[in-house]
Design a protein around this motif. Sequence first.
Motif, PDB file in Angstrom:
ATOM      1  N   ALA A  12       0.826  -1.212   0.000  1.00  0.00           N
ATOM      2  CA  ALA A  12       0.000   0.000   0.000  1.00  0.00           C
ATOM      3  C   ALA A  12       0.858   1.260   0.000  1.00  0.00           C
ATOM      4  CB  ALA A  12      -0.941  -0.007   1.201  1.00  0.00           C
ATOM      5  N   GLU A  13       1.896   1.283   0.829  1.00  0.00           N
ATOM      6  CA  GLU A  13       2.760   2.453   0.898  1.00  0.00           C
ATOM      7  C   GLU A  13       3.522   2.658  -0.407  1.00  0.00           C
ATOM      8  OE1 GLU A  13       2.790   0.110   3.403  1.00  0.00           O
ATOM      9  OE2 GLU A  13       1.757   1.285   4.937  1.00  0.00           O
ATOM     10  N   GLU A  14       4.016   1.581  -0.991  1.00  0.00           N
ATOM     11  CA  GLU A  14       4.800   1.666  -2.225  1.00  0.00           C
ATOM     12  C   GLU A  14       3.966   2.136  -3.407  1.00  0.00           C
ATOM     13  OE1 GLU A  14       6.341  -2.241  -2.800  1.00  0.00           O
ATOM     14  OE2 GLU A  14       7.849  -2.030  -1.231  1.00  0.00           O
ATOM     15  N   ASN A  15       2.677   1.922  -3.364  1.00  0.00           N
ATOM     16  CA  ASN A  15       1.816   2.217  -4.500  1.00  0.00           C
ATOM     17  C   ASN A  15       0.830   3.347  -4.245  1.00  0.00           C
ATOM     18  OD1 ASN A  15       2.528   0.076  -6.600  1.00  0.00           O
ATOM     19  ND2 ASN A  15       2.399  -1.062  -4.695  1.00  0.00           N
ATOM     20  N   GLY A  16       1.073   4.135  -3.226  1.00  0.00           N
ATOM     21  CA  GLY A  16       0.210   5.275  -2.945  1.00  0.00           C
ATOM     22  C   GLY A  16      -1.174   4.910  -2.458  1.00  0.00           C
ATOM     23  N   LEU A  17      -1.311   3.739  -1.852  1.00  0.00           N
ATOM     24  CA  LEU A  17      -2.624   3.285  -1.390  1.00  0.00           C
ATOM     25  C   LEU A  17      -2.742   3.313   0.129  1.00  0.00           C
ATOM     26  CD1 LEU A  17      -2.983   0.256  -3.829  1.00  0.00           C
ATOM     27  CD2 LEU A  17      -4.190   2.441  -3.976  1.00  0.00           C
ATOM     28  N   HIS A  18      -1.775   3.887   0.807  1.00  0.00           N
ATOM     29  CA  HIS A  18      -1.818   3.942   2.264  1.00  0.00           C
ATOM     30  C   HIS A  18      -3.078   4.681   2.704  1.00  0.00           C
ATOM     31  CE1 HIS A  18      -0.314   3.818   6.316  1.00  0.00           C
ATOM     32  NE2 HIS A  18      -0.551   5.112   6.440  1.00  0.00           N
ATOM     33  N   GLY A  19      -3.838   4.057   3.574  1.00  0.00           N
ATOM     34  CA  GLY A  19      -5.085   4.650   4.058  1.00  0.00           C
ATOM     35  C   GLY A  19      -6.286   4.360   3.168  1.00  0.00           C
ATOM     36  N   ASP A  20      -6.080   3.681   2.057  1.00  0.00           N
ATOM     37  CA  ASP A  20      -7.180   3.341   1.147  1.00  0.00           C
ATOM     38  C   ASP A  20      -8.048   2.268   1.820  1.00  0.00           C
ATOM     39  OD1 ASP A  20      -8.816   2.309  -0.918  1.00  0.00           O
ATOM     40  OD2 ASP A  20      -7.314   2.827  -2.427  1.00  0.00           O
ATOM     41  N   PRO A  21      -9.338   2.525   2.011  1.00  0.00           N
ATOM     42  CA  PRO A  21     -10.206   1.556   2.691  1.00  0.00           C
ATOM     43  C   PRO A  21     -10.343   0.230   1.937  1.00  0.00           C
ATOM     44  CG  PRO A  21     -11.505   3.369   1.810  1.00  0.00           C
ATOM     45  CD  PRO A  21     -10.065   3.734   1.632  1.00  0.00           C
ATOM     46  N   ARG A  22     -10.039   0.236   0.638  1.00  0.00           N
ATOM     47  CA  ARG A  22     -10.112  -1.008  -0.132  1.00  0.00           C
ATOM     48  C   ARG A  22      -9.072  -2.013   0.350  1.00  0.00           C
ATOM     49  NH1 ARG A  22      -9.471   1.073  -6.128  1.00  0.00           N
ATOM     50  NH2 ARG A  22      -7.705   2.020  -5.063  1.00  0.00           N
ATOM     51  N   ILE A  23      -7.904  -1.520   0.752  1.00  0.00           N
ATOM     52  CA  ILE A  23      -6.838  -2.406   1.228  1.00  0.00           C
ATOM     53  C   ILE A  23      -7.277  -3.110   2.505  1.00  0.00           C
ATOM     54  CG2 ILE A  23      -4.476  -2.494   2.114  1.00  0.00           C
ATOM     55  CD1 ILE A  23      -4.586  -2.035  -0.878  1.00  0.00           C
TER      56      ILE A  23
END
Length: 91
Positions: free
Chosen positions: A3-14
């Motif tokens: 998530a961090e590497e791909n700009g998805l940190h904090g994304d509720p989908r993760i």
Amino acid sequence: MFAEENGLHGDPRIKAISDAIRVVPHFPKPGIMFQDITTLLLDQKAFRYTVDIFVDRYRDKKISVVAGIVLFFFFVYFISFFFLLSCSDCV
């Protein structure tokens, strides 16, 4: 880490995807934490999030072919097996 590497940190989908994956502790041997994605495949919303993130990640990579022969034959076997179980006239 993904998530961090791909700009998805904090994304509720993760979180939804992570929550949909069943963890089987100590399988197949002590110390192994087996990640069973069967539960993810059964959760329509989480599975859709997984596909969406995967597509977004590779959309601009100019990929023209995706091979998945082993998985294909697994699903053919799986579907055939259940077809034979449900078809009383076939046996």
